[in-house]
Design a protein around this motif. Sequence first.
Motif, mmCIF file in Angstrom:
data_model
loop_
_atom_site.group_PDB
_atom_site.id
_atom_site.type_symbol
_atom_site.label_atom_id
_atom_site.label_comp_id
_atom_site.label_asym_id
_atom_site.label_seq_id
_atom_site.Cartn_x
_atom_site.Cartn_y
_atom_site.Cartn_z
ATOM 1 N N PRO A 110 44.190 29.973 36.889
ATOM 2 C CA PRO A 110 43.194 28.946 37.190
ATOM 3 C C PRO A 110 43.147 28.673 38.237
ATOM 4 C CG PRO A 110 42.251 28.605 35.163
ATOM 5 C CD PRO A 110 43.855 29.686 34.777
ATOM 6 N N GLY A 111 44.683 27.810 37.854
ATOM 7 C CA GLY A 111 45.437 26.912 39.158
ATOM 8 C C GLY A 111 45.936 27.531 39.666
ATOM 9 N N LEU A 112 46.238 28.657 40.096
ATOM 10 C CA LEU A 112 46.420 29.723 40.529
ATOM 11 C C LEU A 112 45.179 30.217 41.916
ATOM 12 C CD1 LEU A 112 49.600 31.320 39.445
ATOM 13 C CD2 LEU A 112 49.652 29.726 41.381
ATOM 14 N N TRP A 116 44.653 33.581 43.829
ATOM 15 C CA TRP A 116 43.749 35.117 43.712
ATOM 16 C C TRP A 116 43.417 35.434 45.088
ATOM 17 C CZ3 TRP A 116 46.869 37.800 39.901
ATOM 18 C CH2 TRP A 116 47.441 36.918 39.116
ATOM 19 N N THR A 117 42.902 34.306 45.416
ATOM 20 C CA THR A 117 41.515 34.619 46.567
ATOM 21 C C THR A 117 42.273 35.396 47.460
ATOM 22 O OG1 THR A 117 39.813 33.069 44.912
ATOM 23 C CG2 THR A 117 40.155 33.351 48.010
ATOM 24 N N ALA A 118 43.694 35.033 47.726
ATOM 25 C CA ALA A 118 44.135 35.289 49.148
ATOM 26 C C ALA A 118 44.799 36.578 49.559
ATOM 27 C CB ALA A 118 45.318 34.690 49.705
ATOM 28 N N MET A 119 44.871 37.160 47.390
ATOM 29 C CA MET A 119 45.019 38.546 46.961
ATOM 30 C C MET A 119 43.252 39.345 47.589
ATOM 31 S SD MET A 119 48.156 39.031 44.407
ATOM 32 C CE MET A 119 48.000 37.323 43.336
ATOM 33 N N ASP A 122 38.063 38.041 43.246
ATOM 34 C CA ASP A 122 37.318 37.866 43.624
ATOM 35 C C ASP A 122 36.835 36.672 42.739
ATOM 36 O OD1 ASP A 122 34.271 36.856 44.213
ATOM 37 O OD2 ASP A 122 33.057 38.977 44.191
ATOM 38 N N TYR A 123 37.570 35.825 42.906
ATOM 39 C CA TYR A 123 37.855 34.630 41.569
ATOM 40 C C TYR A 123 36.494 33.914 41.623
ATOM 41 C CZ TYR A 123 39.218 31.228 38.624
ATOM 42 O OH TYR A 123 39.888 30.812 37.625
ATOM 43 N N VAL A 150 36.326 29.101 33.456
ATOM 44 C CA VAL A 150 37.605 30.174 33.487
ATOM 45 C C VAL A 150 37.390 31.289 33.342
ATOM 46 C CG1 VAL A 150 39.622 29.905 32.054
ATOM 47 C CG2 VAL A 150 38.791 27.760 31.719
ATOM 48 N N VAL A 151 37.918 32.121 34.478
ATOM 49 C CA VAL A 151 37.477 33.445 34.429
ATOM 50 C C VAL A 151 38.121 34.509 33.682
ATOM 51 C CG1 VAL A 151 37.514 35.684 35.782
ATOM 52 C CG2 VAL A 151 36.880 33.226 36.963
#
Length: 176
Positions: A110-112, A116-119, A122-123, A150-151
């Motif tokens: 979750p800190g990143l 993840w979204t930039a890659m 779909d966080y 938390v995903v």
Amino acid sequence: MEEKKITFSSKSVSNSNSNSQTTTFLGNGGEKLTVIDNGKRISAQVDGKEVGYLTYEVDVVDDVKTLRFGYILVTKAYQSKKLSSLMLALFALNALNLGIMVVVVGHPDPGLKGYWTAMGFDYLGAQKKQWLYLKSNYKEEDLPSVTDVVVTEASASTLTLLSWAQKSYRAYWTPT
């Protein structure tokens, strides 16, 4: 936008466990990188020493195949050299070769979230989906906010991930 075909020259290498694909790259620092993919693990090596890896597996849920990556690790010396991007590009190419158009990451940090979204993952959508599940099973007062969920997994289009990874790794690595 013009679409470019992506290919890497690779050769099959037999070892005692399976057939592996080996691909080589040249780094801006002059290092020769050998990437070995055994169908479950992509290992990046310089001078025979592993400097990073990515693990993955085919996952089938409700008759839909996805390619899920589990762990990615890059040694400190290679963290600024776009090695994770290169391994993610090869991971996405594997998915395309298998006809898989959606890739999944389990337990994204979750800190990143921005990374993840930039890659292309779909966080935020994964947070909302998980929150809706929680909402149907818990009392309102016990629910966290959507942004605090938390995903456990997030998905991305294989083509979106590949496009992002190519743009990133090409800043340092060239296929040989």
